[in-house]
Enzyme design. Structure first.
Site, PDB file in Angstrom:
ATOM      1  N   LYS A   9      -6.560  -4.781  -6.755  1.00 44.83           N
ATOM      2  CA  LYS A   9      -5.841  -4.617  -5.473  1.00 44.83           C
ATOM      3  C   LYS A   9      -6.081  -3.256  -4.850  1.00 44.83           C
ATOM      4  O   LYS A   9      -6.139  -3.125  -3.638  1.00 44.83           O
ATOM      5  CB  LYS A   9      -4.343  -4.835  -5.633  1.00 44.83           C
ATOM      6  CG  LYS A   9      -3.707  -4.057  -6.769  1.00 44.83           C
ATOM      7  CD  LYS A   9      -3.409  -4.994  -7.911  1.00 44.83           C
ATOM      8  CE  LYS A   9      -2.926  -4.309  -9.127  1.00 44.83           C
ATOM      9  NZ  LYS A   9      -2.951  -5.205 -10.294  1.00 44.83           N
ATOM     10  N   LYS A  62      -0.578  -4.071  -2.580  1.00 45.03           N
ATOM     11  CA  LYS A  62      -0.344  -5.513  -2.517  1.00 45.03           C
ATOM     12  C   LYS A  62       0.195  -5.919  -1.144  1.00 45.03           C
ATOM     13  O   LYS A  62      -0.219  -6.943  -0.589  1.00 45.03           O
ATOM     14  CB  LYS A  62       0.608  -5.923  -3.632  1.00 45.03           C
ATOM     15  CG  LYS A  62      -0.051  -5.759  -5.011  1.00 45.03           C
ATOM     16  CD  LYS A  62       0.964  -5.783  -6.127  1.00 45.03           C
ATOM     17  CE  LYS A  62       0.303  -5.682  -7.493  1.00 45.03           C
ATOM     18  NZ  LYS A  62       1.309  -5.486  -8.572  1.00 45.03           N
TER      19      LYS A  62
END
Lengths: 439, 439
Positions: free
Chosen positions: B107, B207
């Site tokens: 991520k 995220k």
């Protein structure tokens, strides 16, 4: 790059059909930005095209003749929202035979005639999508078939019927009887005039059959699923459940035991702390345990015009993406390749092992408790808790017990003996418990 | 029909890599039954191939030379589980350039260099999949991009970092201070030696950036996301929250307001009854509201070897299905077609409107409350509740207030004035509240 538009035919212009038309219209721009091409609703067929709807439609789109969809070679995808078995089965069959992809929300049909339909779709190499048929807007089909594809599914526990959940929630929150709440729900449109399908777990059984097929790649004979509804749940049991730290939910339960699969639908006591216990009103929810993923929990609206339309159109987009790439049948409809699909091997209900709640109606005589406990012990059932209240000498009072893990066969034998005792009145109430904190 | 096998190359044989190898091995049969062909792990590359792992691997599979994967034309899919920016970015770039599909759980990399990677993948028409990068085992990418494709996403609220959630849960359950719980978590391996990424919301920001991209089709400059971590949360605030009916969670919040998008990460008070308030330990969860779907809630393990491997392999299967059908880039990686992706237009934090919790440390003098209340009133902030406890004449005592909906700009101005009062000590604690029951 010029891309072909996608053409849809919609059969069934009722509540969900209206939602589909509305959503295609209202979110046309965002759908095109995501898909990369336009989706064109070319024809809507219904037996009644005169009735007013919540969405304005060009009258040219409307027809009462289903052949205007089935025989139109330009239509790529047929959405069936007629419901029921006939003529829905005929429409889907014809559409597949004519090389069209199909989308349906018809769980009753798929649970009953799914085997034929899925085989036909496989033979035709056309997609048959049904995300809206289970869990409404929740992407449960996609989650089992794609998101958790790498897992052996150890269990699925689900609240799959909004009407039952609404009734049980109201019974819990407002301390009202089943009958009172049902009548209220009918008045508000949350329950049908004939609520049998919802409250007796039949609708839940249709959905569980589909979940079992996807999770385990099995053909499921609907009639063999063990099923109890919620019409026998009393306010007294809801209250005792609360005292014991449980809410009562109509659960569908699927669990794999080596070759056997446990599958059952019944009112179930669920501990307050469990996410499923906190799913209220007409929401649906699924608690899936995969061998790698561990717990995955999903909840959302299990019905309703727009939430269901959202699921229908997600299927339309999935299929459109296949069409635009010149492919189809990318994912087998039943999650497993057709050649490995087998008949399910269900665990007989007598063999299941779980926790139980009993409510005995016993005369308040000395030795009653020891008699009941003695019979339970004979059948290897060990008691976890006892609640005895409101003593009225010589009259019937409720005695509530919960058990450690016991086998259904032993429980049934014990209750049969107990119900024959002079000091016990009527039938003992049995409600199964899902509580992994208990031994 | 004979089908081509799918060949994988794995770069990074750490914790998650080990999980991927284990899962491919243990569930090979079920994967083949679902996909219809075998998946063959052809090569594993790591800088350390000598270290013992939890899974037995043919030594022939192991190499320290990444080119054995990148230059092998037979390898279809490259799984990058190296983490960090360099050389992970290079590996993914090279793999895409060589026509391979890629799967990553990285991520940090995608939130930082995603734009370049996604554009390259689009140009190469190769899939770049990253289900494991957000929400661990939860199919959140799939749900936003596919399940809810028909929706305008009104909001996404998420618990996206397991370590922070574990710490806040322990603080709530065991009434311990942040520092004590953090040390415990480090000892148990639930927190890193340097926990900054997790506890300061940096991991959550990565995220959230990905979620914003998928939900709205926007490029997100990571540094512009408003972010507060949990290191300032005291046991006292956890207890006051409890008294007010809230749990404190580190939430990522995304909300669409016409052209502007509100996006922020901070400790947030969430009402007990909300599903997010009941997500405990290292679980992650997402509460998404779509304009058609209404609420959809998902939760599950946000990290861990096997749960993350489950997500990685779901991507592998998705790509394999494309390969077997001779297609790719069926779904645009960012959920929207590349040509409509734009820069995000973030709402300045000063403009957000929400509910607030304040804890003032005020000397116990007559008129303190009226002074504070007066300043709040001047700034158009209306008080919902007040808690004042433990009077100690002349000493500082906590005064807790919650507000009705107020604008952040006004709140900041009010607190600046209040913190300058002689009768107020130190900085006032501010925690935002998500509670749609309040006006």
């Amino acid at each position: 790059m010029l891309k072909k538009n996608i053409y849809l035919g919609l059969i069934g212009f009722g509540n969900i059909g209206t939602g589909v038309v509305k959503l295609l219209k209202e979110n046309a721009e965002i759908l095109e930005q995501r898909l990369g091409t336009k989706i064109i609703l070319k024809k809507i067929v219904d037996i009644n095209i005169e009735a007013p709807r919540m969405v304005a439609v060009d009258p040219q789109l409307l027809s009462t003749d289903v052949n205007e969809i089935l025989n139109d070679p330009e239509i790529d995808i047929v959405i069936e929202l007629v419901g029921g078995y006939d003529p829905a089965l005929r429409f889907l069959t014809d559409a597949l035979k004519k090389g069209k992809h199909v989308v349906t929300a018809n769980k009753a049909l798929l649970a009953t005639y799914g085997n034929e339909l899925f085989q036909l779709a496989a033979k035709q190499q056309r997609n048959i999508c049904f995300e809206a048929s289970v869990g409404g807007t929740i992407p449960i089909i996609k989650t089992i078939r794609e998101g958790l594809v790498a897992n052996r599914i150890k269990s699925v526990l689900g609240i799959m019927n909004g009407t039952s959940n609404y009734i049980l929630t109201k019974m819990t929150e407002e301390k009202e009887d089943f009958e009172t709440v049902l009548k209220e729900a009918q008045k508000l449109g949350f329950a049908e005039a004939d609520p049998t399908f919802d409250i007796e777990g039949i609708d839940t059984a249709h959905k569980l059959a589909l979940v079992l097929t996807l999770a385990y790649g099995k053909r499921v004979p609907l009639k063999e699923l063990y099923r109890e509804g919620i019409s026998g749940i009393s306010q007294q049991d809801v209250e005792f459940a609360g005292e014991l730290g449980y809410h009562i939910k109509l659960l569908a339960i699927a669990r794999q035991h080596d070759e056997l699969i446990e599958a059952r639908i019944h009112p179930t006591m669920v501990p307050f702390h469990h996410l499923l216990a906190n799913v209220n009103g007409n929401y649906n929810a699924f608690h899936i345990i995969g061998d790698a993923s561990d717990s995955v929990f999903l909840s959302g609206q299990g019905a309703g015009m727009m939430p269901t339309a959202s699921a229908v159109i997600s299927d339309v987009i999935d299929i459109s993406r296949d069409i635009l790439k010149g492919t189809s049948w990318r994912i087998p409809a039943r999650s497993f390749q057709e050649d490995v699909i087998q008949d399910i091997n269900l665990m007989p209900i007598e063999n299941i092992i779980t926790h139980y709640y009993f409510r005995f109606s016993a005369l308040d005589h000395p030795g009653v408790l020891s008699k009941i406990a003695g019979i339970l012990a004979e059948e290897n059932i060990s008691i976890a808790t006892v609640i005895q209240k409101g003593r009225k000498k010589g009259q019937a009072v409720p005695i509530v017990m919960t058990t450690h893990k016991s086998q259904e066969k032993n429980v049934r034998q014990a209750l049969e003996k107990i119900d024959r005792l002079d000091i016990v009145q009527g039938h003992t109430v049995l409600i199964r418990i899902e509580d992994d904190r208990l031994p």
